[in-house]
Enzyme design. Sequence first.
Site, mmCIF file in Angstrom:
data_model
loop_
_atom_site.group_PDB
_atom_site.id
_atom_site.type_symbol
_atom_site.label_atom_id
_atom_site.label_comp_id
_atom_site.label_asym_id
_atom_site.label_seq_id
_atom_site.Cartn_x
_atom_site.Cartn_y
_atom_site.Cartn_z
ATOM 1 N N GLY A 1 -5.788 5.231 0.391
ATOM 2 C CA GLY A 1 -7.322 5.231 0.689
ATOM 3 C C GLY A 1 -8.245 4.436 -0.291
ATOM 4 O O GLY A 1 -7.740 3.292 -0.447
ATOM 5 N N TYR B 1 0.777 -1.319 -0.096
ATOM 6 C CA TYR B 1 0.231 0.037 0.055
ATOM 7 C C TYR B 1 0.905 1.300 -0.142
ATOM 8 O O TYR B 1 1.569 1.299 0.969
ATOM 9 C CB TYR B 1 -0.870 -0.170 1.258
ATOM 10 C CG TYR B 1 -1.616 1.511 1.532
ATOM 11 C CD1 TYR B 1 -2.679 1.514 0.699
ATOM 12 C CD2 TYR B 1 -1.300 2.319 2.319
ATOM 13 C CE1 TYR B 1 -3.443 2.844 0.773
ATOM 14 C CE2 TYR B 1 -2.125 3.513 2.432
ATOM 15 C CZ TYR B 1 -3.074 3.727 1.645
ATOM 16 O OH TYR B 1 -3.698 4.864 1.776
#
Length: 513
Positions: free
Chosen positions: A57, A50
């Site tokens: 998000g 990530y």
Amino acid sequence: MTKLTNPITLADFYTVLFEGRKIDLPDSVSERISQSHNFLKHFAKDKVIYGVNTGFGPMAQYRIDEADQVQLQYNLIRSHATGMGDVLDPVYAKSALLARLHTLSLGYSGIHPNAVELMVAMLNRDILPIIHQHGGVGASGDLVQLAHLALNMIGEGNVIYRGKQMPAAEALAKEGLQPLQVHIREGLALINGTSVMTGIGIVNAIYGQRLLNWSIGCSALMNELVRAYDDHLSEILNGAKQHAGQRQVAAHMREIIADSKLIRKRHEHLYSRKVEESIFKDKLQEYYSIRCVPQILGPIWDALQHCAATLIEEVNSANDNPIIDVASENVYHGGNFHGDYIAFEMDKLRIAIAKLTMLIERQLNYLLNSSLNEILPSFVNLGKLGLNFGMQGAQFTATSTTAENQTLATPIYTHSIPNNKDNQDIVSMGANAAWLTKKVIDNAYEVLAIQLLTLVQAIDALDCAADLSSRSKMVYREIRSIVPIFEQDIVLSPYLIAIKDHVKNVEPFERTN
């Protein structure tokens, strides 16, 4: 130049923020950061991580091509630099910068050493970020506020340098510094965390403790002025309660009044003689705002101790996501950026300081109301009653400011609003909580300034300066050096501001004569 310690302490923050200490990174820190960066660069080559090769998000399901991964970090910084509202005072901005620097130095974020080295240089040369009040919800940390710090590091936006705002690129150039060249995930690492709410909170804790110390001292002086009995401050009475804060406050007050000639001993006045009066002229017990100070300020003492400990725990923690752990050779995704610990402490501290302000206001009212104290002229008016007004006008300011603090004490920790396509479906509002607490503390110093001026006017009205304790005499002289005794009406506002500035920057009741 002092090496940055790990763990960092509240005292370390104090010396950097208020004494101008410069810092340097130990070699071990630089090595730890390098290991973290090199591990992440290798680990992420064939894995989905990530914020390295994904969007952010709710956009995390989109994979980012290798050619675009650095641009992704710049896009994140620029797109989130959306702060508005008041600009954070330099000492708070510096505290936020130090908090972020230390957290990143723990080596859990995979950043390049250049990022931390630039932060050290900015800190030591007082190149401070322009951080706005509005923007953060405290869930992925202080994304918007920290984005402005990151923006400055890449040479964009404005900074505070030598007391004035200027473009970041210009300030960096004046100091011979190059803007940061972003690496693998530094955009996310710089903005993902709780460092702004924590940095503000640390300054709040320092100013809050000083405010409490002043209030303890003023309360002791109140006891002297009314010639209170000594037993409500006794070690035995307060030792009968198990709360550390109450005992500490009572002990501090006993130290202050130890050599006072005004405090009465109950056994000498009431226990050692036969009492024949049917109606007692003197009060057997003082009003609660005088008699119950240890019980009122004790919980505030305890709240400040817990608050400071929690803030230091947070700043010594990795509050990023994901966490890069070299020891286990793994990357962990989670939510260490969530600001609930700080938000909760800021709300509690704000409630505590609002209550402290209420105590100051009640003590002030006692001094100003001759029907209550029965020893002073109305409004401690040293001029001609009716023609002159003494401290009458100042009470309006104290009352209105106290009322504002009571309103601002409402918790914001419980006011979560989902956002970010409901990815952030429960948030802390930590930066808001810290900022509101800053305002409440500043307000409390205004009410304290009015109380202090009233106290010294009362001392002169009673002509009792010679009988005060040595520590109270010291404070009397300090305030009188700012505001001379006055009988005729004068414009008090500049004097009250000067008193506020003085007491906010010095510790009270520390020296004896």
